[in-house]
Design a protein around this motif. Structure first.
Motif, PDB file in Angstrom:
ATOM      1  N   SER A 227       0.260  -6.902   5.591  1.00 36.11           N
ATOM      2  CA  SER A 227      -0.970  -6.696   4.825  1.00 36.11           C
ATOM      3  C   SER A 227      -2.096  -7.558   5.372  1.00 36.11           C
TER       4      SER A 227
ATOM      5  N   VAL B 250      -5.597  -2.758  -3.410  1.00 35.86           N
ATOM      6  CA  VAL B 250      -4.581  -1.859  -3.960  1.00 35.86           C
ATOM      7  C   VAL B 250      -3.950  -1.043  -2.841  1.00 35.86           C
ATOM      8  N   TRP B 251      -4.760  -0.453  -1.981  1.00 37.68           N
ATOM      9  CA  TRP B 251      -4.231   0.348  -0.878  1.00 37.68           C
ATOM     10  C   TRP B 251      -3.414  -0.496   0.089  1.00 37.68           C
ATOM     11  N   ASN B 252      -3.738  -1.747   0.204  1.00 33.27           N
ATOM     12  CA  ASN B 252      -2.989  -2.641   1.085  1.00 33.27           C
ATOM     13  C   ASN B 252      -1.557  -2.841   0.603  1.00 33.27           C
ATOM     14  N   LYS B 253      -1.335  -2.672  -0.679  1.00 31.43           N
ATOM     15  CA  LYS B 253       0.017  -2.808  -1.256  1.00 31.43           C
ATOM     16  C   LYS B 253       0.860  -1.553  -1.083  1.00 31.43           C
ATOM     17  N   ILE B 254       0.226  -0.433  -0.810  1.00 32.75           N
ATOM     18  CA  ILE B 254       0.932   0.839  -0.673  1.00 32.75           C
ATOM     19  C   ILE B 254       1.494   0.951   0.732  1.00 32.75           C
ATOM     20  N   LYS B 255       2.788   1.160   0.844  1.00 31.71           N
ATOM     21  CA  LYS B 255       3.460   1.192   2.150  1.00 31.71           C
ATOM     22  C   LYS B 255       3.299   2.547   2.859  1.00 31.71           C
ATOM     23  N   TRP B 256       2.946   3.586   2.133  1.00 31.61           N
ATOM     24  CA  TRP B 256       2.831   4.918   2.689  1.00 31.61           C
ATOM     25  C   TRP B 256       1.829   4.951   3.847  1.00 31.61           C
TER      26      TRP B 256
ATOM     27  N   LYS C  41       1.941   3.403   6.727  1.00 30.57           N
ATOM     28  CA  LYS C  41       1.865   2.201   7.583  1.00 30.57           C
ATOM     29  C   LYS C  41       2.892   2.286   8.688  1.00 30.57           C
TER      30      LYS C  41
END
Length: 87
Positions: free
Chosen positions: A23, A79-85, A87
């Motif tokens: 992240s 928030v988007w940084n926490k989403i693994k999709w 990456k």
């Protein structure tokens, strides 16, 4: 805590905390938000001026737009940084 990390570059001191290497750091999100908002604010200023013909009104609209969207973009990025999709 995020502001503390940004200003003092502190790491969380929770026992068992593992740093997420994938992240972005909060400071990067702040700088991205600022650079994007400068571009967006110039656009808002131009459009507002074209619609109203009043520089003072256009400046007021652009100033409020800058502040509100800067905050919204920062939290959107976090928030988007926490989403693994993706990456």
């Amino acid at each position: 805590m995020i502001l503390d990390q940004i200003i003092f570059n502190k790491k969380a001191q929770t026992k068992g905390f593992k740093e997420d290497k994938t992240s972005e750091k909060p400071l990067r999100s702040v700088l991205k938000a600022l650079s994007w908002r400068v571009i967006g604010t110039i656009d808002t200023l131009i459009v507002s001026y074209l619609l109203t013909g009043e520089l003072s009104v256009a400046t007021s609209i652009a100033s409020i737009d800058f502040l509100t969207k800067l905050v919204l973009y920062f939290f959107h990025e976090r928030v988007w940084n926490k989403i693994k999709w993706g990456k």
